[in-house]
Motif scaffolding. Structure first.
Motif, mmCIF file in Angstrom:
data_model
loop_
_atom_site.group_PDB
_atom_site.id
_atom_site.type_symbol
_atom_site.label_atom_id
_atom_site.label_comp_id
_atom_site.label_asym_id
_atom_site.label_seq_id
_atom_site.Cartn_x
_atom_site.Cartn_y
_atom_site.Cartn_z
ATOM 1 N N GLY A 725 53.684 53.513 31.600
ATOM 2 C CA GLY A 725 54.370 53.747 32.866
ATOM 3 C C GLY A 725 53.716 53.059 34.045
ATOM 4 O O GLY A 725 54.278 53.041 35.137
ATOM 5 N N CYS A 726 52.504 52.482 33.838
ATOM 6 C CA CYS A 726 51.765 51.802 34.907
ATOM 7 C C CYS A 726 51.623 50.324 34.565
ATOM 8 O O CYS A 726 51.359 49.975 33.404
ATOM 9 C CB CYS A 726 50.377 52.419 35.081
ATOM 10 S SG CYS A 726 50.387 54.190 35.448
ATOM 11 N N VAL A 727 51.786 49.472 35.542
ATOM 12 C CA VAL A 727 51.615 48.034 35.362
ATOM 13 C C VAL A 727 50.781 47.499 36.519
ATOM 14 O O VAL A 727 50.606 48.175 37.538
ATOM 15 C CB VAL A 727 52.975 47.293 35.287
ATOM 16 C CG1 VAL A 727 53.774 47.766 34.086
ATOM 17 C CG2 VAL A 727 53.778 47.487 36.572
ATOM 18 N N ALA A 728 50.279 46.282 36.353
ATOM 19 C CA ALA A 728 49.407 45.705 37.377
ATOM 20 C C ALA A 728 49.589 44.197 37.427
ATOM 21 O O ALA A 728 49.948 43.566 36.422
ATOM 22 C CB ALA A 728 47.942 46.051 37.090
ATOM 23 N N GLY A 729 49.333 43.625 38.608
ATOM 24 C CA GLY A 729 49.405 42.181 38.767
ATOM 25 C C GLY A 729 48.744 41.759 40.058
ATOM 26 O O GLY A 729 48.340 42.590 40.880
ATOM 27 N N TYR A 730 48.626 40.469 40.256
ATOM 28 C CA TYR A 730 47.852 39.932 41.366
ATOM 29 C C TYR A 730 48.647 39.878 42.669
ATOM 30 O O TYR A 730 49.839 39.588 42.676
ATOM 31 C CB TYR A 730 47.382 38.508 41.044
ATOM 32 C CG TYR A 730 46.639 38.355 39.745
ATOM 33 C CD1 TYR A 730 45.641 39.256 39.376
ATOM 34 C CD2 TYR A 730 46.922 37.309 38.881
ATOM 35 C CE1 TYR A 730 44.953 39.109 38.186
ATOM 36 C CE2 TYR A 730 46.234 37.149 37.687
ATOM 37 C CZ TYR A 730 45.260 38.053 37.335
ATOM 38 O OH TYR A 730 44.576 37.909 36.156
ATOM 39 N N TYR A 731 47.932 40.190 43.757
ATOM 40 C CA TYR A 731 48.442 39.816 45.068
ATOM 41 C C TYR A 731 47.759 38.505 45.440
ATOM 42 O O TYR A 731 46.704 38.183 44.897
ATOM 43 C CB TYR A 731 48.176 40.921 46.104
ATOM 44 C CG TYR A 731 46.739 41.113 46.536
ATOM 45 C CD1 TYR A 731 46.166 40.314 47.517
ATOM 46 C CD2 TYR A 731 45.935 42.097 45.959
ATOM 47 C CE1 TYR A 731 44.849 40.481 47.930
ATOM 48 C CE2 TYR A 731 44.619 42.267 46.360
ATOM 49 C CZ TYR A 731 44.087 41.460 47.337
ATOM 50 O OH TYR A 731 42.784 41.625 47.733
ATOM 51 N N PRO A 732 48.306 37.659 46.297
ATOM 52 C CA PRO A 732 49.486 37.924 47.122
ATOM 53 C C PRO A 732 50.831 37.677 46.453
ATOM 54 O O PRO A 732 51.870 37.965 47.035
ATOM 55 C CB PRO A 732 49.299 36.957 48.287
ATOM 56 C CG PRO A 732 48.568 35.798 47.694
ATOM 57 C CD PRO A 732 47.621 36.393 46.694
ATOM 58 N N GLU A 733 50.839 37.164 45.234
ATOM 59 C CA GLU A 733 52.107 36.808 44.607
ATOM 60 C C GLU A 733 53.061 37.993 44.506
ATOM 61 O O GLU A 733 54.289 37.819 44.634
ATOM 62 C CB GLU A 733 51.865 36.220 43.207
ATOM 63 C CG GLU A 733 51.226 34.842 43.204
ATOM 64 C CD GLU A 733 49.708 34.878 43.312
ATOM 65 O OE1 GLU A 733 49.080 33.813 43.183
ATOM 66 O OE2 GLU A 733 49.144 35.967 43.536
#
Length: 766
Positions: A725-733
């Motif tokens: 149920g949790c996901v992650a990714g880079y900012y600033p994209e």
């Protein structure tokens, strides 16, 4: 059947030979490896400069190599031989540059001359400093109200620059100070002021040498502040327990090989950091801490019933606190079903965490944006403070509260006045010192500034460093809002995307970097000062030749704009720019704790600002440390997502090859990602439930219901160890799917760790 991605080639440990190879790679890529290497020997040294990276403290007895991989990248990035000259801007239109990546833009190198945007040719062209200051001043004076201007501050700015900046804006007539702190640790400051009377951590760096347990919540030191790993490593080696709460398994919190540990390096060894690693769901930290408190109270009740001593520090509680009974009643009323569901941890896991807490005589709780970028972040900070107050873990050696700031002077900027709601005593002190009248109406923070620009109420934006358009949520909205301004002014060392969001009148003003020598017209070498996460204030003097003879310091640029806008009759802006000691003398008379500023800051390691809470003096309304009896949120995002088919909760974070919005490269070796940034980390079972394949391409679609369509296109799904149920990714994209209209309760911080999203397969999108 669950589909599993090919094994990720993650580093076996943080640091080690991988860090050394990375350091060499970035120094060579800068084109000035020798200059960078020489500069590093002066990083975080008494006679050198403060690292332009993180805000981790410096040891009392440091080595000759007080820098980390991040510091090497920052120094190499700043001391590069590459130059973004007027010829570069003549060759490329602003419209063309908007299509470049963040990395490509900054990789052009250092800005060399002040530039003004020409809308006819769609290019920046070189101008003189006098022209720039004169036109900026004229544009600011022409606004219908000073409150139509926004004065943004990056955490890179020195104490001297920030103090002068806020003084200028207030003399001009506004308290509009959107600040990078609004996007990170605002909840820490608010929560700690409420709980203990001061919005800063209570520990010194040496406290990590004496703690029996360190609870690390919502932070990733290996990437964000690597020097902290050395202190955690030493704590683990002497037997302290390090309990980690982080939804993502982060290599730096598992194992660390210290490049300065010669035997460990020669043997290819490493040290285990976390004695216990818990993976709550996003936003579940408050519930997890509530569960620990519930166990403590249950065991305490049983012990007292058996006639044994209390587990609580009853003397400390009676002498120093208020509100325990109400909080205890709230904890007792919170059911285990609610705690487990909201935290994402089992009762057994929370029992284990409670054993760590109860088994220690001295506990430090340390946290970062994994705690502060949720809707209920202030309440979470208060819950952490509650837990430490319970057994008197504030105001004694080896124990305390430790919010770890990001940029190198974000804490110092707030200390010296970058605050849209500055306290009355501070404004009154400024008026006495400078003989001026200042506005009292609260100004704009980041989200209020964005709203004002979107609505057309704010018409001028001045950025003291940073990359506002890429650091903030809703990238497309913020970029367009900046472009609708009458005036945009960006003070920077390298080109970035914010410089391409040009107003009708737009200036790009190049400044000296932290590593560069700053000499005034009389030839005197200037220093600046910064404040780290432990409230230590120390000096910083550059050692490198400036990248261009046309560069000015941030202080000189601010002084030039101020003189052109409000004049120099009341305040000698030029005099302060010419001698930073004069600025520090003013600060010493305005701010308590800065007495003898110019003398004390030149001592090795500088001086520590007094922290009353560390002395068990509580500057709260009750004059005691205050427990908060807040209920758990009725529902947080990961719980709400279960009611929406295909919905997930996204957190944005950094890769290992970036610092804030500065992208040094495209590798994230601690997570096994190489040569790319458009990735989303998800549980393998969630990827299968989507009907997708590991490594498949998707669009990330925002689910915030405010009428705006938000999408970040073409990301690779990476199967990773993260709760379902949790996901992650880079900012600033991925900032483009973070809504600016949603914010933390009381903190008004963007919810960058609680973003509701869904996924759209690329083949369908096409």
């Amino acid at each position: 059947m669950t589909q599993v991605a090919p094994p990720l080639k993650k580093s076996k440990s943080a640091g080690g030979w991988g860090a050394l190879r990375s350091c060499g790679k970035h120094l060579l890529a800068s084109g000035s490896a020798l200059t960078g290497a020489k500069a590093l020997l002066k990083a975080n040294q008494p006679d050198g400069f403060d690292c332009p990276g993180c805000a981790w403290g410096d040891p009392e007895h440091g080595s000759s190599f007080e820098f980390c991989e991040n510091g090497v990248k920052a120094v190499a990035w700043e001391s590069t031989e590459k130059r973004a000259t007027p010829a570069f801007f003549a060759d490329h239109t602003v419209s063309e540059l908007r299509g470049w990546s963040d990395y490509e833009l900054e990789n052009q190198g250092r800005l060399t001359q002040p530039m003004r945007y020409n809308p006819v040719t769609d290019r920046y062209v070189a101008v003189g400093w006098h022209q720039a200051f004169a036109e900026i001043g004229a544009e600011l004076r022409a606004l219908a109200s000073p409150n139509e201007a926004e004065f943004y501050t990056s955490g890179r700015a020195s104490n001297e620059a920030a103090f002068l900046y806020q003084l200028f804006a207030r003399v001009y007539g506004t308290n509009n100070f959107p600040d990078c702190s609004n996007m990170c640790h605002e909840a820490s400051g608010i929560g700690l002021v409420q709980a203990i009377g001061v919005g800063k951590g209570t520990v010194e760096l040496e406290d990590f040498e004496h703690a029996d347990a360190i609870i690390v919540i919502g932070q990733n030191p290996g990437t964000n502040h690597p020097r902290m790993l050395g202190d955690l490593r030493r704590a683990a080696q002497r037997g302290a327990r390090v309990a980690v709460l982080n939804p993502v398994r982060e290599r730096g919190l598992e194992r660390f090989s210290d490049p300065q540990a010669k035997i460990e390096m020669l043997r290819g060894g490493s040290t285990s950091i976390a004695s216990h690693y818990f993976q709550p769901k996003l936003g579940g930290d408050m519930a997890a801490i509530r569960g620990v408190a519930k166990i403590v109270f249950e065991r305490d009740a049983a012990m007292q019933a058996a006639g044994e001593p209390s587990l609580l520090d009853e003397t400390f509680i009676a002498e120093h606190t208020i509100g325990l009974d109400a909080w205890r009643a709230m904890v007792d009323a919170t059911g285990w079903g609610d705690i487990e569901d909201q935290s994402g941890l089992t009762r057994d896991e929370i029992e284990t965490l409670a054993e760590v807490y109860l088994g220690a005589e001295r506990v430090i709780a340390t946290w970062a944006m994994g705690v502060t970028q949720h809707r209920h972040s202030v309440a979470t900070v208060r819950e952490i403070a509650n837990l430490l107050l319970l057994r008197g873990h504030i105001g004694r050696p080896g124990a305390g509260l430790c919010p770890v700031r990001g940029h190198s002077n974000v804490q110092g900027d707030r200390t010296v006045g970058i605050n849209e709601q500055a306290p009355e005593w501070f404004l009154a002190a400024l008026e006495r010192e400078f003989g001026v009248s200042l506005p009292r109406a609260p100004g704009h923070n980041v989200l209020a500034a964005i709203t004002a620009m979107v609505e057309g109420r704010s018409k001028a934006f001045i950025g003291l460093g940073g990359n506002f358009a890429r650091a903030t949520p809703d990238t497309a909205v913020v970029t367009e809002a900046l472009r609708r301004c009458r005036l945009t002014v960006q003070i920077a060392t390298k080109p970035n995307h914010s410089h391409l969001a040009v107003g009708e009148v737009a200036y790009l003003l190049p400044c000296l970097g932290r590593t560069e020598i700053d000499r005034n017209p009389a030839g005197k070498t200037q220093i600046v000062t910064v404040e780290d996460s432990m409230s230590m204030v120390h000096g910083s003097g550059g050692i490198n030749k400036p990248a261009s003879p046309h560069l000015l310091s941030e202080v000189a640029i601010i002084a030039g704009i101020a003189a052109a806008t409000v004049g120099g009759d009341a305040i000698d802006w030029a005099g302060m720019a010419a001698d930073h000691d004069v600025i520090r003398d003013h600060i010493s008379r305005v701010l308590p704790g800065f007495e003898d500023y110019n003398v004390r800051v030149r001592r090795p390691r500088g001086f520590r600002l007094r922290n009353p809470a560390a002395e068990r003096i509580w500057e709260t309304p009750s004059k005691r440390a205050e427990f908060l009896d807040s209920a758990l949120p009725v529902e947080i995002e990961h719980q709400a997502a279960r009611r929406r088919p295909g919905a997930y909760v996204l957190q944005t974070f950094r890769s290992h090859d970036q610092y804030n919005t500065t992208i040094y490269g495209h590798d994230d070796r601690y997570r096994g990602v190489y040569g790319e940034r458009r990735v989303v980390f998800a549980n393998a079972e969630d990827i299968a439930a989507m009907g997708a394949e590991p490594n498949g391409r998707v669009d990330v679609v925002g689910l915030h219901d405010d009428g705006r369509y938000r999408v970040a296109e073409d990301f690779r799904l990476v199967a990773y160890d993260i709760p379902r149920g949790c996901v992650a990714g880079y900012y600033p994209e991925l900032n483009t799917v973070v809504p600016f209209s949603e914010a933390g309760d009381q903190s008004d911080t963007p919810l960058s760790k609680s973003v509701m999203v869904t996924f759209r397969p690329r083949e369908i999108a096409a």
